[in-house]
Write a protein that holds these residues in place. Structure first.
Motif, short mmCIF file in Angstrom:
data_model
loop_
_atom_site.label_atom_id
_atom_site.label_comp_id
_atom_site.label_asym_id
_atom_site.label_seq_id
_atom_site.Cartn_x
_atom_site.Cartn_y
_atom_site.Cartn_z
N THR A 1 0.83 -1.22 0.00
CA THR A 1 0.00 0.00 0.00
C THR A 1 0.86 1.26 0.00
O THR A 1 0.60 2.22 0.74
N ASP A 2 1.88 1.26 -0.85
CA ASP A 2 2.75 2.43 -1.03
C ASP A 2 3.40 2.89 0.27
O ASP A 2 3.58 4.08 0.50
N THR A 3 3.77 1.94 1.12
CA THR A 3 4.47 2.29 2.35
C THR A 3 5.94 1.90 2.30
O THR A 3 6.65 2.00 3.31
N SER A 4 6.40 1.46 1.14
CA SER A 4 7.78 1.03 1.00
C SER A 4 8.72 2.23 1.11
O SER A 4 8.52 3.26 0.47
N THR A 5 9.73 2.10 1.94
CA THR A 5 10.74 3.15 2.08
C THR A 5 11.94 2.81 1.21
O THR A 5 12.02 1.73 0.61
N PHE A 6 12.88 3.73 1.14
CA PHE A 6 14.05 3.52 0.29
C PHE A 6 14.87 2.33 0.78
O PHE A 6 15.41 1.57 -0.03
N VAL A 7 14.95 2.14 2.09
CA VAL A 7 15.72 1.03 2.63
C VAL A 7 15.01 -0.30 2.37
O VAL A 7 15.65 -1.30 2.03
N ILE A 8 13.68 -0.33 2.53
CA ILE A 8 12.93 -1.55 2.22
C ILE A 8 13.11 -1.92 0.75
O ILE A 8 13.33 -3.10 0.42
N GLN A 9 13.04 -0.93 -0.12
CA GLN A 9 13.25 -1.21 -1.54
C GLN A 9 14.65 -1.74 -1.81
O GLN A 9 14.84 -2.67 -2.60
N THR A 10 15.65 -1.18 -1.13
CA THR A 10 17.03 -1.64 -1.31
C THR A 10 17.18 -3.08 -0.87
O THR A 10 17.82 -3.90 -1.56
N VAL A 11 16.59 -3.45 0.27
CA VAL A 11 16.66 -4.83 0.77
C VAL A 11 15.98 -5.78 -0.21
O VAL A 11 16.48 -6.88 -0.49
N LYS A 12 14.83 -5.38 -0.73
CA LYS A 12 14.12 -6.25 -1.68
C LYS A 12 14.91 -6.43 -2.96
O LYS A 12 14.95 -7.53 -3.53
N LEU A 13 15.53 -5.35 -3.44
CA LEU A 13 16.33 -5.47 -4.66
C LEU A 13 17.49 -6.45 -4.45
O LEU A 13 17.82 -7.23 -5.36
N ALA A 14 18.07 -6.43 -3.26
CA ALA A 14 19.24 -7.27 -3.00
C ALA A 14 18.86 -8.72 -2.75
O ALA A 14 19.48 -9.65 -3.32
N PHE A 15 17.85 -8.97 -1.91
CA PHE A 15 17.59 -10.32 -1.43
C PHE A 15 16.36 -10.97 -2.04
O PHE A 15 16.20 -12.19 -1.94
N GLN A 16 15.48 -10.18 -2.63
CA GLN A 16 14.30 -10.77 -3.25
C GLN A 16 14.44 -10.86 -4.77
O GLN A 16 14.05 -11.86 -5.38
N PHE A 17 15.03 -9.83 -5.37
CA PHE A 17 15.18 -9.81 -6.83
C PHE A 17 16.62 -10.08 -7.26
O PHE A 17 16.92 -10.07 -8.46
N ASN A 18 17.52 -10.31 -6.29
CA ASN A 18 18.92 -10.65 -6.60
C ASN A 18 19.61 -9.62 -7.49
O ASN A 18 20.40 -9.98 -8.36
N LYS A 19 19.32 -8.35 -7.24
CA LYS A 19 19.99 -7.27 -7.97
C LYS A 19 20.89 -6.54 -6.99
O LYS A 19 20.65 -5.41 -6.59
#
Length: 250
Positions: free
Chosen positions: A198-216
């Motif tokens: 619900t558009d509550t993602s912060t910059f740090v949450i996005q960074t963690v997801k990019l690293a560990f969920q999307f392997n980027k």
């Protein structure tokens, strides 16, 4: 780089270019404005209670403990507690029903109310930290200044304006720096309570997801560097606008 493979391809500034040219990656910074507003609220609340409780009042030690206690609780535990507090038909809805406000409310169901609720949790948790900083600075002010002010007929507001406020200016400046950097690096409470939905993602949450969920990992590392540079830039600007002048109390 995916963070696992031994093969690494040097991409130059491609990760940074992608970060600044994809609006969905940089848009999460707007969520920080909710936490920045919450930080301003918690600084005001902490400064008020630190000023009031610095004087001789009954049960002031009890109130000091009540204000500081939330900061001692683990952030993950706070996230789970307030998750049940804000859920549909949860504790908050039960309390509101006592006052005749019926129905279940989706406090975490739309972006505005969700971000406002999460920012409110951060106010409850971090007010105690600013309170302790302000209280320590206020209690370091020589008592002779208060006695002289009282002899001159100064009110509590005048004592705050002319004695307390100038004396704790460096601590307030530190709290502002911590507030700005903290609002940009919010992670645990929104991650536990909404997972960035619900558009509550912060910059740090996005960074963690990019690293560990999307392997980027490469793109996530670029995000971390950009966040560090933004915090350093904001801190430098703040220090230039509000220099740390020493106050002569003699």
């Amino acid at each position: 780089w995916d963070g696992v493979s031994p093969d690494r391809n040097f991409t130059g500034i491609e990760n940074y270019t992608q970060l600044f040219t994809r609006p969905e990656l940089f848009r999460v910074f707007f969520v920080s404005f909710y936490y920045l507003a919450a930080s301003a609220v918690q600084i005001v609340i902490a400064l008020y209670f630190a000023t009031v409780l610095s004087f001789d009042l009954r049960l002031r030690n009890l109130f000091k403990g009540i204000l500081f206690f939330p900061y001692l609780i683990n952030g993950v535990a706070i996230g789970f507690v307030f998750l049940y507090f804000f859920q549909d038909g949860g504790t908050l809805d039960s309390i509101l029903s006592w006052f005749g406000v019926g129905g279940d409310h989706a406090w975490l169901g739309d972006p505005e109310s969700a971000n406002t609720s999460l920012a409110g949790v951060s106010v409850w948790r971090f007010t105690g930290l600013n309170f302790v900083l302000f209280l320590g600075a206020i209690q370091s002010i020589p008592g002779e200044l208060y006695e002289a002010a009282q002899l001159d007929g100064a009110s509590r507001w005048q004592q705050f304006r002319h004695i307390i406020a100038p004396s704790i200016k460096p601590v307030v400046s530190l709290s502002v720096i911590l507030a700005i950097s903290g609002s940009l690096a919010v992670f645990e409470i929104p991650y536990i309570m909404t997972g960035g939905a619900t558009d509550t993602s912060t910059f740090v949450i996005q960074t963690v997801k990019l690293a560990f969920q999307f392997n980027k990992t490469g793109l996530a590392s670029a995000c971390a560097v950009v966040l560090l540079l933004i915090i350093l830039l904001v801190t430098w600007i703040q220090r230039r606008i509000v220099p740390d002048d020493k106050v002569d109390l003699v």
